[in-house]
Design a protein around this motif. Sequence first.
Motif, PDB file in Angstrom:
ATOM      1  N   UNK A  60      28.906  79.987  75.155  1.00 21.63           N
ATOM      2  CA  UNK A  60      29.636  79.254  74.129  1.00 21.63           C
ATOM      3  C   UNK A  60      28.789  78.181  73.478  1.00 21.63           C
ATOM      4  N   UNK A  61      27.997  77.478  74.294  1.00 23.07           N
ATOM      5  CA  UNK A  61      27.106  76.441  73.754  1.00 23.07           C
ATOM      6  C   UNK A  61      26.049  77.061  72.841  1.00 23.07           C
ATOM      7  N   UNK A  62      25.474  78.176  73.294  1.00 25.31           N
ATOM      8  CA  UNK A  62      24.442  78.857  72.493  1.00 25.31           C
ATOM      9  C   UNK A  62      25.032  79.323  71.165  1.00 25.31           C
ATOM     10  N   UNK A  63      26.217  79.903  71.213  1.00 24.40           N
ATOM     11  CA  UNK A  63      26.850  80.400  69.992  1.00 24.40           C
ATOM     12  C   UNK A  63      27.066  79.275  68.989  1.00 24.40           C
ATOM     13  N   UNK A  64      27.513  78.140  69.453  1.00 27.14           N
ATOM     14  CA  UNK A  64      27.748  77.015  68.549  1.00 27.14           C
ATOM     15  C   UNK A  64      26.450  76.574  67.887  1.00 27.14           C
ATOM     16  N   UNK A  65      25.360  76.574  68.659  1.00 24.87           N
ATOM     17  CA  UNK A  65      24.057  76.185  68.100  1.00 24.87           C
ATOM     18  C   UNK A  65      23.562  77.226  67.106  1.00 24.87           C
ATOM     19  N   UNK A  66      23.811  78.498  67.392  1.00 27.45           N
ATOM     20  CA  UNK A  66      23.406  79.554  66.466  1.00 27.45           C
ATOM     21  C   UNK A  66      24.168  79.450  65.147  1.00 27.45           C
ATOM     22  N   UNK A  67      25.397  78.977  65.222  1.00 28.03           N
ATOM     23  CA  UNK A  67      26.204  78.822  64.007  1.00 28.03           C
ATOM     24  C   UNK A  67      25.751  77.627  63.178  1.00 28.03           C
ATOM     25  N   UNK A  68      25.274  76.572  63.857  1.00 33.29           N
ATOM     26  CA  UNK A  68      24.833  75.361  63.167  1.00 33.29           C
ATOM     27  C   UNK A  68      23.488  74.902  63.735  1.00 33.29           C
ATOM     28  N   UNK A  69      22.426  75.659  63.505  1.00 34.52           N
ATOM     29  CA  UNK A  69      21.120  75.308  64.088  1.00 34.52           C
ATOM     30  C   UNK A  69      20.508  74.084  63.416  1.00 34.52           C
TER      31      UNK A  69
END
Length: 276
Positions: free
Chosen positions: A130-139
Amino acid sequence: MKLTDYRKYGNAAEQLSKAVLCGHISHAYIFESDNDVDKVGFAKAFASAILCRNAPGEGCGQCPACRKIAGDNHEDVYHIVPVEEKKGYPSVKDGPIEKLLKDLKTIPTAGDRNIAIIEGADTLTPKARGHILKTLEEPAPGTVIILLSENVYNLSPPINSRCVRYHLMNFADASDTEMDAFADEILRMTFGGAFFFDICRKLDGEIKGRPDAFTFLDAMENRIGYYLRRQTPEFQSARLAKGVRDAEKAKERLRRNINYKYAVRELILKLEENKW
């Protein structure tokens, strides 16, 4: 090593080199392969191709940036590995991922990019995913996240959709092991029209458990990759490519504790649908 040293894994090295030279570097990548492929070395070479000022797009292997990346001590390159627990399989934990994502928000120290290499990305805990996905959405600007995986089916579709994906294959021109030779024999029997019963009897004589099954499936991918690279009229590339995906799915079933005989036999049935 230089990025071009990894051309043995297919055309990924050349494509990534061109992307660096053209300034078309994505914020996230997935490098997927079997255990016989040096995914970590490939990822480090890609990081060198990005950060090396002497030979951008390839990496010189000699400058301070390249040497630091090779030695795992570059200020702007972060390397996360799975942690093995007393019970269960190694996995990438929440804590290291949370710290990594904070580090990626900081200004790079030595260059203009922060790069993260995450081994065993298919073992990320649900919270870490979940943390990785959020970063991928807003890098953060300049961030490059490299996920190393044996099977992208273990990664969530949202993560897959936000990454540029490369499947690395070890295109050996010879059967390096007895299992490679056995896989080649099974492959030819399957596409040659041998009876399913006869193929299963051979499989049962060679594959005695889950470890053998994993080794066999890796070998099958190697042999399919070998014929895929040769691109001879005898072998149709589209059908071979589907065979690679079917083998990956069979390994995923094994990881989910499905009976190893069932997983291997189901692969044979799938391959029979792809006869050339």
